[in-house]
Each structure stands twice: as C-alpha cells, then as structure tokens.
Write an enzyme that holds these catalytic residues in place. Structure first.
Site, mmCIF file in Angstrom:
data_model
loop_
_atom_site.group_PDB
_atom_site.id
_atom_site.type_symbol
_atom_site.label_atom_id
_atom_site.label_comp_id
_atom_site.label_asym_id
_atom_site.label_seq_id
_atom_site.Cartn_x
_atom_site.Cartn_y
_atom_site.Cartn_z
ATOM 1 N N CYS A 1 5.925 -19.165 -4.849
ATOM 2 C CA CYS A 1 6.371 -18.167 -3.876
ATOM 3 C C CYS A 1 7.772 -18.547 -3.407
ATOM 4 C CB CYS A 1 5.401 -18.114 -2.696
ATOM 5 S SG CYS A 1 5.978 -17.046 -1.368
ATOM 6 N N ARG B 1 3.693 -11.273 -12.381
ATOM 7 C CA ARG B 1 4.113 -11.119 -10.984
ATOM 8 C C ARG B 1 4.415 -12.486 -10.341
ATOM 9 N NH1 ARG B 1 2.876 -13.160 -6.097
ATOM 10 N NH2 ARG B 1 0.669 -13.129 -6.673
HETATM 11 P P1 HMG Z 1 11.712 -5.774 6.099
HETATM 12 O O1 HMG Z 1 13.133 -6.037 5.758
HETATM 13 O O2 HMG Z 1 11.185 -6.276 7.408
HETATM 14 O O3 HMG Z 1 11.325 -4.234 5.886
HETATM 15 O O4 HMG Z 1 10.837 -6.388 4.960
HETATM 16 P P2 HMG Z 1 11.652 -2.958 6.696
HETATM 17 O O5 HMG Z 1 10.350 -2.209 6.775
HETATM 18 O O6 HMG Z 1 12.386 -3.282 7.965
HETATM 19 O O7 HMG Z 1 12.654 -2.197 5.682
HETATM 20 C C1 HMG Z 1 13.942 -2.699 5.387
HETATM 21 C C2 HMG Z 1 14.477 -1.992 4.136
HETATM 22 O O8 HMG Z 1 13.671 -2.348 3.018
HETATM 23 C C3 HMG Z 1 14.427 -0.466 4.207
HETATM 24 O O9 HMG Z 1 15.541 0.014 3.444
HETATM 25 C C4 HMG Z 1 13.174 -0.114 3.468
HETATM 26 O O10 HMG Z 1 13.171 1.158 2.882
HETATM 27 C C5 HMG Z 1 13.167 -1.181 2.388
HETATM 28 P P3 HMG Z 1 16.911 0.521 4.156
HETATM 29 O O11 HMG Z 1 16.447 1.607 5.070
HETATM 30 O O12 HMG Z 1 17.409 -0.686 4.911
HETATM 31 O O13 HMG Z 1 17.756 0.934 3.004
HETATM 32 N N1 HMG Z 1 11.776 -1.447 1.951
HETATM 33 C C6 HMG Z 1 11.342 -1.279 0.692
HETATM 34 N N2 HMG Z 1 11.951 -0.893 -0.447
HETATM 35 C C7 HMG Z 1 11.198 -0.840 -1.549
HETATM 36 N N3 HMG Z 1 9.876 -1.130 -1.575
HETATM 37 C C8 HMG Z 1 9.256 -1.533 -0.470
HETATM 38 C C9 HMG Z 1 9.993 -1.619 0.713
HETATM 39 N N4 HMG Z 1 9.667 -1.973 1.977
HETATM 40 C C10 HMG Z 1 10.766 -1.854 2.713
HETATM 41 N N5 HMG Z 1 7.941 -1.837 -0.501
HETATM 42 C C11 HMG Z 1 8.871 -6.533 3.576
HETATM 43 C C12 HMG Z 1 9.403 -6.370 4.997
HETATM 44 C C13 HMG Z 1 7.397 -6.840 3.689
HETATM 45 C C14 HMG Z 1 9.095 -5.240 2.830
HETATM 46 C C15 HMG Z 1 9.655 -7.699 2.910
HETATM 47 O O14 HMG Z 1 9.530 -8.819 3.714
HETATM 48 C C16 HMG Z 1 9.150 -8.017 1.535
HETATM 49 O O15 HMG Z 1 9.337 -7.237 0.604
HETATM 50 N N6 HMG Z 1 8.511 -9.208 1.360
HETATM 51 C C17 HMG Z 1 7.917 -9.566 0.077
HETATM 52 C C18 HMG Z 1 8.008 -11.036 -0.138
HETATM 53 C C19 HMG Z 1 7.284 -11.382 -1.416
HETATM 54 O O16 HMG Z 1 7.109 -10.561 -2.304
HETATM 55 N N7 HMG Z 1 6.840 -12.662 -1.515
HETATM 56 C C20 HMG Z 1 6.161 -13.157 -2.688
HETATM 57 C C21 HMG Z 1 4.808 -12.565 -2.889
HETATM 58 S S1 HMG Z 1 3.534 -13.310 -1.899
HETATM 59 C C22 HMG Z 1 3.005 -14.684 -2.837
HETATM 60 O O17 HMG Z 1 3.631 -15.057 -3.796
HETATM 61 C C23 HMG Z 1 1.699 -15.361 -2.467
HETATM 62 C C24 HMG Z 1 0.539 -15.005 -3.410
HETATM 63 O O18 HMG Z 1 0.836 -15.323 -4.761
HETATM 64 C C25 HMG Z 1 -0.728 -15.749 -2.981
HETATM 65 C C26 HMG Z 1 -0.535 -17.257 -2.787
HETATM 66 O O19 HMG Z 1 0.013 -17.935 -3.671
HETATM 67 O O20 HMG Z 1 -0.962 -17.707 -1.725
HETATM 68 C C27 HMG Z 1 0.223 -13.495 -3.355
HETATM 69 MG MG MG Z 2 0.694 -17.346 -5.600
#
Ligand code: HMG
Ligand code: MG
Length: 306
Positions: A236, A11
């Site tokens: 990230c 991931r």
């Molecule tokens: P948004 O655009 O604000 O979402 O994103 P929304 O609720 O307004 O929805 C927009 C569209 O996205 C809609 O589709 C939803 O259905 C779709 P449309 O109607 O326009 O066709 N949608 C989805 N589709 C599939 N699966 C879903 C989903 N949610 C909405 N789950 C959201 C908000 C949070 C979804 C977006 O910002 C996002 O996906 N962000 C993820 C970013 C990410 O993954 N970052 C990396 C991971 S975090 C990390 O690495 C840190 C960590 O390792 C710890 C550390 O290192 O500190 C964990």
């Molecule tokens: Mg991380």
C-alpha cells in the site's frame, strides 16, 4: 474447490510499482490469470487517480478485457464517484476498504473512521440496489504503520459496521506484514465467533516472511478464502515499508500439497508470473516462481511480447 484464491495482483500488486505499467500489459496479465483458472480477480481501482496514478487507466483495462462469464472481476471503490466508474465499466462486484486504525485510514482515504462509515454505507446500499456484490477490506488489523498495535475491540466494531452494511465478505488485512501465527489465531478466532468463517477472508502481506505460516494459522481457524498476488507483487503506497502480498504461486503450491483443491493450474500460473516478471524487468519475490524459472532455465530479460 476447497479454498478460494482471490487474486489481487493487478490491483494491490501494480498500485505499488514505481513504473506505470502499460494498459495492454495489465490486460495481458489478467487474461493469463484467468487462463490459469483464477475465478476472482481484482482488476484495478476506481480511486482518485491523483492518489494512485498507477491505476488511472482502470476503465481502459476493463474495457479492453474479454470479460469471461466464469470469472468475477472486481475493483476497489472508495466513494460514489468510484462506484459510478465501476458501473460504467460493467463490473458486477466491487470492494470498499477502510482501516481499523485511525491514522492509516486518514492517510489512505483522507477521512476519520467515523466520517468513512456513512460514505461506504451509501456505496454498499447503492451497489446492492443495482445488483452488484460488494466485498469489504479492513486494513491494519494486525498492526498500523503509524500507531503500532491495534486494539482487537476496534477491529471487531469496524468489522461489525462493514458486515452489517451488507458487504458479503470482509477481508482481514495485515497491510504491513507484521502478523505472526499466534496473533492470526487470536484475531480470527474472535472474528469467527462473531461473524462465521463464510463471511471472512484473509489478506496477508509477506513483509517479514510470515505470510504462509499465517495462512496455515487462518486455515486452522476455518478460513477458506485467501487473497494473494501473482509473483508476490504489492503493498500500500500509504503504508511505508509494506511489501508484497503472499504470492499466488506459493499459496497454490502450499495448498495443493496440503490436499486442498484451488482449481488453479500451477503450470499456467507460472506462465502468468513469468509474463509480469519479464514485463517489469526485475525478479519478483515469489519463491515458486523463482524455482520454476530455475528449473526451466529462464533468464530474467526485459520485455517479452505483450
Ligand atoms: P479526497 O481528495 O479527499 O477526495 O480523496 P474528494 O472527495 O475531496 O475529491 C477530490 C477530487 O478527487 C475531486 O476532483 C473528485 O472528483 C476526485 P476535483 O473536483 O478536485 O477535480 N475524486 C475521484 N476521481 C476519480 N475517482 C474517484 C474519485 N474520488 C474523488 N473515485 C479518496 C478521497 C478516498 C478519493 C482518496 O483518498 C483516494 O482515492 N484514496 C485511495 C488510496 C488507495 O487507493 N490506497 C491503496 C488501496 S488500499 C490498500 O492497498 C489496502 C488493501 O490492499 C488491504 C490491506 O492490505 O490491508 C485493500
Ligand atoms: Mg493489501
């Protein structure tokens, strides 16, 4: 097992690769990690595929795996849509995530901290009601790419909110790899006082080479769960400059030498690292992997059989 190693390479590692890795290679990697004795594997992310196209095939990865009963597979879920997809994939554990700093939270999940909490509370409530375990991540605890220093009181209050929602464990993230051992001791001693070691894990990125030193500092504070990534892949995409997680090979090598049992077979772990390194066609940051390849006389080639 004295120390629990939580593998996040499929991931956190693959979400940050410029190339999109084929689904069957992801499955091949996860199978090799399980063969090596890893018992907690974060397999993918059910986030918006437009935000993280590298993991858009999360459902196919989980469907293609031979899910072993002794392994806990998990995936990130940001909202109810993600939870629904994770349930359809047959997961028994998921992870919610947010940041201690406002700007990174906004860039990463498009919401303020205040707006995020009820969304995650609903996910944790629903997941728990259907018998799933939920892990939590708190990012940017040691520094934010947009704001710099992050107030420890802010960390404590968001951690309290997540743990009281019912996440069984909160992984404390150095998202951009700025922490040093002194800060790790300060942050974990404050967190342990409030929440106990059993509910905390450490998630270090090794951007500035302090990752393993930070592990020893967290061990001194009683932490016994560490996130790591095979080969040291990772970062990230919404934290500019963030490099890979501490490498699983390096972590297991160090812990074993310090007398901790991790349950991981180092030879098989090296095979998993070699596999993904060859599939990606570039040298990965893990020092132990580098040493293993040098000892074995393995050249870096493109594409081995999946
Ligand atoms: P948004 O655009 O604000 O979402 O994103 P929304 O609720 O307004 O929805 C927009 C569209 O996205 C809609 O589709 C939803 O259905 C779709 P449309 O109607 O326009 O066709 N949608 C989805 N589709 C599939 N699966 C879903 C989903 N949610 C909405 N789950 C959201 C908000 C949070 C979804 C977006 O910002 C996002 O996906 N962000 C993820 C970013 C990410 O993954 N970052 C990396 C991971 S975090 C990390 O690495 C840190 C960590 O390792 C710890 C550390 O290192 O500190 C964990
Ligand atoms: Mg991380």
């Amino acid at each position: 097992m004295d120390v629990r190693v939580y593998e996040v390479g499929p991931r956190d590692g693959l979400q940050n690769e410029a190339q999109i890795v084929p689904t069957e290679v992801k499955i091949g990697l996860i199978e090799r990690l399980a063969d090596a004795g890893l018992r907690w594997i974060e397999a993918s992310s059910f986030v918006n595929p437009k935000w993280i196209p590298q993991l858009a095939d999360a459902g196919d990865v989980l469907a293609g795996l031979r899910q072993r009963p002794e392994v806990t597979y998990s995936a990130l879920v940001p909202n109810m849509r993600g939870l629904q997809r994770a349930r359809e994939a047959g997961l028994r554990e998921v992870a919610v995530f947010m940041s201690a700093s406002e700007s990174h939270n906004r860039k990463n999940i498009n919401k303020s901290i205040t707006e995020t909490l009820p969304v995650l509370a609903e996910v944790v409530g629903e997941a728990s009601a259907c018998g799933m375990r939920v892990r939590g991540y708190l990012s940017t605890v040691f520094g934010c790419p947009y704001e710099g220093k992050v107030d420890l009181n802010r960390t404590l209050s968001v951690a309290e909110a997540l743990l009281s929602m019912g996440v069984y464990e909160l992984s404390i993230g150095d998202t951009i790899g700025v922490a040093t051992p002194k800060q790790v001791r300060e942050v974990f001693s404050a967190l342990v006082k409030e929440f106990t070691t059993e509910r905390l894990a450490a998630h270090f990125h090794d951007t500035r080479g302090t990752g393993l030193a930070n592990v020893t500092a967290a061990l001194d504070e009683g932490i016994r769960t560490f996130d790591s990534s095979i080969g040291g892949m990772g970062g990230c995409p919404y934290a500019p400059g963030a490099a890979g997680n501490i490498s699983t090979e390096d972590l297991v090598y160090m812990l074993t030498g310090m007398g901790y049992d991790t349950g991981v077979d180092q030879q098989k772990l090296a095979e998993a690292g070699r596999y993904i390194q060859q599939q990606l066609g570039r040298q990965l940051p893990s020092r132990v992997l580098k040493a293993h390849c040098a000892d074995a006389g393995v050249p870096l080639q493109r594409r081995e059989q999946a």
